[in-house]
Design a protein around this motif. Structure first.
Motif, PDB file in Angstrom:
ATOM      1  N   UNK A 137     -34.004  64.240  36.586  1.00 49.72           N
ATOM      2  CA  UNK A 137     -35.275  64.321  37.300  1.00 49.72           C
ATOM      3  C   UNK A 137     -36.433  64.348  36.307  1.00 49.72           C
ATOM      4  N   UNK A 138     -37.575  63.922  36.796  1.00 51.75           N
ATOM      5  CA  UNK A 138     -38.801  63.937  35.993  1.00 51.75           C
ATOM      6  C   UNK A 138     -39.973  64.174  36.935  1.00 51.75           C
ATOM      7  N   UNK A 139     -41.149  64.400  36.359  1.00 50.54           N
ATOM      8  CA  UNK A 139     -42.325  64.587  37.194  1.00 50.54           C
ATOM      9  C   UNK A 139     -42.686  63.274  37.874  1.00 50.54           C
ATOM     10  N   UNK A 140     -43.227  63.399  39.069  1.00 47.55           N
ATOM     11  CA  UNK A 140     -43.589  62.202  39.845  1.00 47.55           C
ATOM     12  C   UNK A 140     -44.532  61.309  39.048  1.00 47.55           C
ATOM     13  N   UNK A 141     -44.307  59.994  39.191  1.00 44.82           N
ATOM     14  CA  UNK A 141     -45.132  59.023  38.494  1.00 44.82           C
ATOM     15  C   UNK A 141     -44.682  58.757  37.074  1.00 44.82           C
ATOM     16  N   UNK A 142     -43.463  59.172  36.735  1.00 43.00           N
ATOM     17  CA  UNK A 142     -42.971  59.015  35.360  1.00 43.00           C
ATOM     18  C   UNK A 142     -42.663  57.569  35.001  1.00 43.00           C
ATOM     19  N   UNK A 148     -32.991  52.515  29.686  1.00 42.17           N
ATOM     20  CA  UNK A 148     -33.906  52.118  28.604  1.00 42.17           C
ATOM     21  C   UNK A 148     -35.207  52.909  28.642  1.00 42.17           C
ATOM     22  N   UNK A 149     -35.575  53.388  29.840  1.00 41.21           N
ATOM     23  CA  UNK A 149     -36.818  54.165  29.965  1.00 41.21           C
ATOM     24  C   UNK A 149     -36.698  55.570  29.384  1.00 41.21           C
ATOM     25  N   UNK A 150     -35.474  55.992  29.028  1.00 32.37           N
ATOM     26  CA  UNK A 150     -35.276  57.300  28.415  1.00 32.37           C
ATOM     27  C   UNK A 150     -35.671  57.281  26.931  1.00 32.37           C
ATOM     28  N   UNK A 201     -42.072  71.116  28.222  1.00 30.19           N
ATOM     29  CA  UNK A 201     -41.365  71.023  26.952  1.00 30.19           C
ATOM     30  C   UNK A 201     -40.319  69.905  26.944  1.00 30.19           C
ATOM     31  N   UNK A 202     -40.218  69.175  28.041  1.00 34.89           N
ATOM     32  CA  UNK A 202     -39.307  68.032  28.123  1.00 34.89           C
ATOM     33  C   UNK A 202     -39.874  67.040  29.131  1.00 34.89           C
ATOM     34  N   UNK A 203     -39.424  65.800  29.025  1.00 36.63           N
ATOM     35  CA  UNK A 203     -39.861  64.754  29.952  1.00 36.63           C
ATOM     36  C   UNK A 203     -38.880  64.570  31.101  1.00 36.63           C
ATOM     37  N   UNK A 204     -37.611  64.863  30.836  1.00 35.55           N
ATOM     38  CA  UNK A 204     -36.542  64.631  31.811  1.00 35.55           C
ATOM     39  C   UNK A 204     -35.592  65.827  31.756  1.00 35.55           C
ATOM     40  N   UNK A 218     -40.492  71.092  44.136  1.00 32.93           N
ATOM     41  CA  UNK A 218     -41.639  71.385  43.264  1.00 32.93           C
ATOM     42  C   UNK A 218     -42.307  70.113  42.754  1.00 32.93           C
ATOM     43  N   UNK A 219     -42.029  68.996  43.411  1.00 36.55           N
ATOM     44  CA  UNK A 219     -42.741  67.759  43.096  1.00 36.55           C
ATOM     45  C   UNK A 219     -42.070  66.846  42.093  1.00 36.55           C
ATOM     46  N   UNK A 220     -40.821  67.123  41.724  1.00 35.73           N
ATOM     47  CA  UNK A 220     -40.115  66.221  40.806  1.00 35.73           C
ATOM     48  C   UNK A 220     -39.489  65.063  41.576  1.00 35.73           C
ATOM     49  N   UNK A 221     -39.039  64.051  40.849  1.00 39.33           N
ATOM     50  CA  UNK A 221     -38.385  62.911  41.466  1.00 39.33           C
ATOM     51  C   UNK A 221     -37.103  62.579  40.703  1.00 39.33           C
ATOM     52  N   UNK A 222     -36.146  61.987  41.415  1.00 39.62           N
ATOM     53  CA  UNK A 222     -34.892  61.570  40.791  1.00 39.62           C
ATOM     54  C   UNK A 222     -35.137  60.279  40.008  1.00 39.62           C
ATOM     55  N   UNK A 223     -34.740  60.282  38.734  1.00 37.79           N
ATOM     56  CA  UNK A 223     -34.901  59.082  37.919  1.00 37.79           C
ATOM     57  C   UNK A 223     -33.547  58.473  37.526  1.00 37.79           C
ATOM     58  N   UNK A 224     -32.465  59.231  37.747  1.00 33.87           N
ATOM     59  CA  UNK A 224     -31.132  58.666  37.525  1.00 33.87           C
ATOM     60  C   UNK A 224     -30.115  59.455  38.331  1.00 33.87           C
TER      61      UNK A 224
END
Length: 342
Positions: A137-142, A148-150, A201-204, A218-224
């Protein structure tokens, strides 16, 4: 006269003995009926096994066990669990079984392989949770949507060799991402990954449930979604010792049946399952628990059939070989006993 008297006494004694033999004495297997001189056979009582079981820690991955207990499926199968011990790790949970303290343990099948290498004699029997119930997960709009985006990002995950950590490293290896040059991995205690991400302190963050749905709240989104990469993965299994299998095979059979009933219930009554989960985890937000359970049903984390297949077992073993916990392959037949499946 004396002879005649002795004969009469002998006949009286014999008659008394015959009456006693044919009378109302029930013994251990009979019961006295309402009429004199009749007996009614009583079927022998079915033995109830009162057992302890050991899990790694109390979590949603073992929900079929909690459903089996709450819905009475264990009781129907003449099993009473006196306690469920949170052992803290797979090896500790299996050690409880090998010592004779617990009858069953719940963890990945790889721990049976580790124990075998050290002389322990155990088997994995059936599967409670499959797939790979791990999400990034990451913050929305990541704008992160592919491995490759990692690159260039800081990723927080549980301390190795937890599965979330292993799956992340395997993802990078499969996609040619260099751990030393392309990404930064921060390891923290399981359950604290979200805090590191939300603190900036982290992006993902790589997490399990219910942390996933806590993060989404809390507003996060699934990125993988690792469940899509590993739909056939023996993540948590029912395990026992060869001694239990040899000495009480009926207990193993009844335990498997109770868990199969629980898996059927999970898929037939998702809402009822969610209510059980909320009762089992009263300190968690009810909405989070409901969303987490539904996600794990939809992702087939809770399998419709508890049969531990060769392919699901091999996927779990291959992961252990990748991270270096196993140097050689192990045979399914040596580690798994699927014969107790109904």
């Amino acid at each position: 006269m004396k002879t005649t008297a002795m004969k009469l006494i002998g006949l009286i004694v014999l008659s008394a003995m015959l009456l006693a033999a044919c009378g109302g004495n029930t013994g251990s297997g009979g019961a006295t009926g309402g009429n004199a001189g009749t007996t009614t056979e009583t079927a022998p009582a079915v033995q109830k096994d009162v057992i302890m079981v050991a899990e790694v820690y109390h979590n949603l991955l073992y929900l079929p066990l909690y459903v089996a207990k709450e819905k009475g499926f264990l009781e129907e199968n003449n099993i009473e669990i006196s306690s469920i011990t949170a052992a803290g790790s797979g090896p500790a949970a299996l050690a409880s079984v090998l010592s004779g303290e617990s009858a069953f343990s719940f963890h990945g099948p790889e721990h049976v392989s580790f124990a075998k290498a050290k002389g322990g004699d155990a088997k994995s029997i059936s599967i409670l949770s499959g797939s790979a119930p791990v999400w990034a997960v990451a913050k929305e709009g990541s704008a992160i949507s592919a491995p490759a985006d990692f690159i260039g990002k800081t990723i927080v995950t549980g301390i190795a060799p937890t599965s979330s950590n292993s799956l992340l490293r395997k993802l990078f290896a499969d996609n040619g991402i260099d751990l030393a040059k392309d990404v930064t991995i921060t390891e923290v205690q399981n359950g604290s990954e979200l805090g590191t991400l939300l603190a900036g302190k982290a992006d993902i963050a790589v997490v399990y449930e219910p942390q996933l749905d806590q993060g989404l709240e809390q507003g996060l989104e699934i990125v993988y979604d690792f469940t899509k990469d590993y739909p056939d993965f023996a993540f948590a299994t029912l395990n026992t010792s060869s001694k239990v299998i040899e000495q009480n095979p009926e207990l193993v059979r009844r335990m498997v049946k109770a868990l199969e009933q629980a898996l059927d219930y999970i898929h037939e009554d998702p809402q009822g399952t969610k209510e059980i989960a909320k009762k089992e985890f009263p300190n968690l937000d009810g909405t989070v628990v409901e969303s987490a359970v539904q996600r794990m049903i939809d992702s087939k984390v809770y399998p419709e059939d508890g049969h531990l297949t060769k392919s699901a077992f091999q996927t779990a073993i291959d992961m252990q070989k990748f991270i270096g916990n196993l140097k050689e392959d192990v045979a399914y037949e040596d580690m798994v006993d699927p014969s107790f499946m109904p």
